[in-house]
Design an enzyme around this catalytic site. Structure first.
Site, short mmCIF file in Angstrom:
data_model
loop_
_atom_site.label_atom_id
_atom_site.label_comp_id
_atom_site.label_asym_id
_atom_site.label_seq_id
_atom_site.Cartn_x
_atom_site.Cartn_y
_atom_site.Cartn_z
N ARG A 117 0.83 -1.21 0.00
CA ARG A 117 0.00 0.00 0.00
C ARG A 117 0.87 1.26 0.00
NH1 ARG A 117 -5.36 -0.60 1.63
NH2 ARG A 117 -5.95 -2.69 2.33
N SER B 208 10.13 10.21 8.63
CA SER B 208 9.03 11.17 8.55
C SER B 208 9.56 12.57 8.81
CB SER B 208 7.96 10.84 9.59
OG SER B 208 7.00 11.88 9.69
N TYR C 5 4.64 7.91 17.54
CA TYR C 5 5.06 7.80 16.14
C TYR C 5 6.29 8.66 15.87
CZ TYR C 5 4.88 8.46 11.06
OH TYR C 5 5.20 8.55 9.73
#
Length: 249
Positions: free
Chosen positions: A17, A142, A155
């Site tokens: 994905r 990130s 996270y």
């Protein structure tokens, strides 16, 4: 420009994905042989399997949870069955949730850290005998690791840890000719068209679009482009870096 990835052997975690899928397909189209993994059966797995068959080449889509030791063992066993070495390793598998820090359960902290940070640690460790001079390890981080994100302390911490792991490994293993880098995406539109209602989409756009210097969200293929660069010899002297692909946040 030829990336010269034909015949290269690659492992991508979490490849069915979003960003992972784009990375897998881009590597395969560039001529690499790719093994990837997933946690749950579904249409996304079936679609990726079909697309890889259409591209052609020696590819495999394996069920394995890299947040668990036995899943990593299963995945690397499948890699060793196909390859005697690895040229490219992309740690992409990740999980996220949005919880106020005061309400964050230890169990959720451990779940996110296990997949996003301990997972790459285990995968790299088990893959180390297959890595050789010229191999490239790319950890998908990130932009939030530097900026900080409310409701995502777990996270953000996991992705910041990934930067530290990458920096340490580049210094410890650089002498063996193995490179370690991070690709840090900004806000990437990985949602399916029907996943958000019109109201939710409008709220999402209002919150994030104003942060983007380019005035739009990124696409998974744009992250895959950065991964291809770091996987290729075009980046042969890039080591220990975090490449922000965020549209100018």
């Amino acid at each position: 420009m030829d990336l010269q990835l034909a015949g290269k052997k690659a492992l991508v975690t979490g490849g069915t994905r979003g960003i992972g899928r784009a990375v897998v397909l881009s590597l395969a189209r560039a001529g690499a042989q790719v093994v990837t993994c997933y946690r749950q059966e579904g249409e996304a797995v079936e679609r990726l399997t079909r697309e890889l068959k259409e591209i052609g080449g020696d590819h495999a889509v394996v069920k394995a949870d890299v947040g668990r030791r036995e899943g990593v063992e299963q995945l690397l066993g499948a890699v060793r069955d196909r390859f005697d070495s690895l040229d490219v390793l992309v740690n992409n598998a990740g999980v996220i949730s949005h919880i106020p820090f005061a309400e964050l359960p230890v169990e959720e902290w451990e779940r996110v850290i296990a997949t996003n940070l301990t997972g790459p640690f285990m995968v790299i460790g088990k893959a180390l005998p297959l890595l050789r001079s010229g191999s490239s390890v790319i950890n998908v981080g990130s932009r939030g690791a530097m900026a900080g994100i409310p409701l995502r302390s777990h996270y953000t911490a996991s992705k910041a840890g990934l930067v530290g792991l990458t920096r340490s490994l580049c210094k410890e293993l650089g002498g063996k000719g193995i490179r370690f880098n991070v690709v840090a995406p900004g806000v990437i539109d990985t949602s399916e068209p029907d996943e958000l209602s019109e109201e939710q989409r409008a709220q999402y756009n209002e919150r994030y679009l104003r942060m983007m210097a380019l005035g739009r969200f990124g696409r998974p293929e744009e992250i895959a482009g950065a991964v291809l660069f770091l996987a290729s010899d075009l980046s042969s002297y890039v080591n220990g870096e975090t490449l922000h692909v965020d549209g100018g946040v």
